[in-house]
Every structure is written in structure tokens, then in C-alpha cells.
Design a protein around this motif. Structure first.
Motif, mmCIF file in Angstrom:
data_model
loop_
_atom_site.group_PDB
_atom_site.id
_atom_site.type_symbol
_atom_site.label_atom_id
_atom_site.label_comp_id
_atom_site.label_asym_id
_atom_site.label_seq_id
_atom_site.Cartn_x
_atom_site.Cartn_y
_atom_site.Cartn_z
ATOM 1 N N ASP A 47 0.837 -1.200 0.000
ATOM 2 C CA ASP A 47 0.000 0.000 0.000
ATOM 3 C C ASP A 47 0.874 1.254 0.000
ATOM 4 O O ASP A 47 2.077 1.196 0.219
ATOM 5 C CB ASP A 47 -0.933 0.000 1.219
ATOM 6 C CG ASP A 47 -0.159 -0.062 2.521
ATOM 7 O OD1 ASP A 47 0.608 0.873 2.811
ATOM 8 O OD2 ASP A 47 -0.334 -1.049 3.255
ATOM 9 N N ALA A 48 0.264 2.389 -0.268
ATOM 10 C CA ALA A 48 0.991 3.653 -0.371
ATOM 11 C C ALA A 48 1.666 4.037 0.940
ATOM 12 O O ALA A 48 2.789 4.552 0.938
ATOM 13 C CB ALA A 48 0.038 4.760 -0.815
ATOM 14 N N GLU A 49 1.019 3.801 2.047
ATOM 15 C CA GLU A 49 1.583 4.172 3.347
ATOM 16 C C GLU A 49 2.902 3.432 3.605
ATOM 17 O O GLU A 49 3.869 4.010 4.078
ATOM 18 C CB GLU A 49 0.581 3.878 4.461
ATOM 19 C CG GLU A 49 0.907 4.548 5.773
ATOM 20 C CD GLU A 49 0.868 6.071 5.695
ATOM 21 O OE1 GLU A 49 1.660 6.703 6.421
ATOM 22 O OE2 GLU A 49 0.071 6.632 4.934
ATOM 23 N N THR A 50 2.950 2.157 3.260
ATOM 24 C CA THR A 50 4.176 1.377 3.415
ATOM 25 C C THR A 50 5.273 1.944 2.524
ATOM 26 O O THR A 50 6.421 2.063 2.920
ATOM 27 C CB THR A 50 3.924 -0.100 3.056
ATOM 28 O OG1 THR A 50 2.874 -0.597 3.880
ATOM 29 C CG2 THR A 50 5.171 -0.939 3.245
ATOM 30 N N TRP A 51 4.908 2.335 1.304
ATOM 31 C CA TRP A 51 5.873 2.886 0.353
ATOM 32 C C TRP A 51 6.445 4.206 0.859
ATOM 33 O O TRP A 51 7.638 4.443 0.798
ATOM 34 C CB TRP A 51 5.191 3.062 -0.995
ATOM 35 C CG TRP A 51 6.080 3.575 -2.071
ATOM 36 C CD1 TRP A 51 7.261 3.035 -2.497
ATOM 37 C CD2 TRP A 51 5.864 4.728 -2.862
ATOM 38 N NE1 TRP A 51 7.784 3.785 -3.519
ATOM 39 C CE2 TRP A 51 6.945 4.828 -3.765
ATOM 40 C CE3 TRP A 51 4.849 5.676 -2.920
ATOM 41 C CZ2 TRP A 51 7.047 5.842 -4.699
ATOM 42 C CZ3 TRP A 51 4.951 6.679 -3.858
ATOM 43 C CH2 TRP A 51 6.038 6.760 -4.720
ATOM 44 N N ILE A 52 5.581 5.063 1.407
ATOM 45 C CA ILE A 52 6.025 6.359 1.923
ATOM 46 C C ILE A 52 6.965 6.164 3.100
ATOM 47 O O ILE A 52 8.025 6.780 3.177
ATOM 48 C CB ILE A 52 4.811 7.222 2.326
ATOM 49 C CG1 ILE A 52 4.026 7.615 1.069
ATOM 50 C CG2 ILE A 52 5.251 8.452 3.101
ATOM 51 C CD1 ILE A 52 2.669 8.187 1.349
ATOM 52 N N LYS A 53 6.598 5.288 4.025
ATOM 53 C CA LYS A 53 7.435 5.054 5.197
ATOM 54 C C LYS A 53 8.766 4.400 4.820
ATOM 55 O O LYS A 53 9.768 4.630 5.475
ATOM 56 C CB LYS A 53 6.687 4.199 6.214
ATOM 57 C CG LYS A 53 5.578 4.965 6.896
ATOM 58 C CD LYS A 53 4.863 4.127 7.901
ATOM 59 C CE LYS A 53 3.762 4.936 8.552
ATOM 60 N NZ LYS A 53 2.981 4.162 9.479
ATOM 61 N N GLU B 142 11.579 6.774 4.331
ATOM 62 C CA GLU B 142 12.109 7.413 5.530
ATOM 63 C C GLU B 142 13.228 6.597 6.170
ATOM 64 O O GLU B 142 13.890 7.068 7.076
ATOM 65 C CB GLU B 142 10.982 7.641 6.535
ATOM 66 C CG GLU B 142 9.920 8.605 6.020
ATOM 67 C CD GLU B 142 8.705 8.661 6.923
ATOM 68 O OE1 GLU B 142 8.683 7.943 7.939
ATOM 69 O OE2 GLU B 142 7.787 9.410 6.604
#
Length: 84
Positions: free
Chosen positions: A16-22, A25
């Protein structure tokens, strides 16, 4: 043997997008030089333009990322009097 393996491969995309964004980091494996670049910019371009950008970068002996950072830096300079 038929169960799902949750271990991601080398080039596996996040679920999902949230995993990709994190994931962006996480500390970089490229050392301190890469640590100054903390934001990712994603744009949609045609495959033809992407090819021209890659050829231009290669002919200049730089990476696409470095070439585009320089271009964007020239187009959008730091405002005078602003701390860097």
C-alpha cells in the motif's frame, strides 16, 4: 508449503501507499550524501520524454536525479535572505 510468504523480494513493490512512503524514511545505504535528499517527487511523463531525459543525463555524464535537481534549483532558487 502453500502458505503465503510475507518476505518481500529485492524489487518487490509495497502493498500500500503508506508502506511505500514510510520505506522512503528509512536510512539510505548510500551514505551521508544521500541523507540530504529527504523528499521524493513523483511526476507523470511520457515514455518518449523519459527516454530523452535519460539520454541527456547520460551524455552529460550525470545521473537523471542530479541533472533534474540542478535544473529545478536553477528554476526555483532560494529566496534571498532566507536561511538555508
Amino acid at each position: 508449503m502453500t502458505g503465503r510468504n510475507d518476505k518481500r523480494g529485492f524489487a518487490a513493490r509495497p502493498i500500500d501507499a503508506e508502506t511505500w512512503i514510510k520505506a522512503g524514511e528509512a536510512p539510505s545505504a548510500h551514505g551521508r550524501a544521500a541523507a540530504i535528499y529527504t523528499a521524493r517527487l513523483t511526476i507523470d511523463i511520457t515514455p518518449d520524454l523519459r527516454g530523452r531525459i535519460k539520454v541527456a543525463a547520460f551524455s552529460r555524464g550525470v545521473t537523471v536525479a542530479d541533472m533534474l535537481r540542478e535544473l529545478l534549483g536553477r528554476e526555483y532558487p532560494e529566496p534571498e535572505g532566507e536561511p538555508q
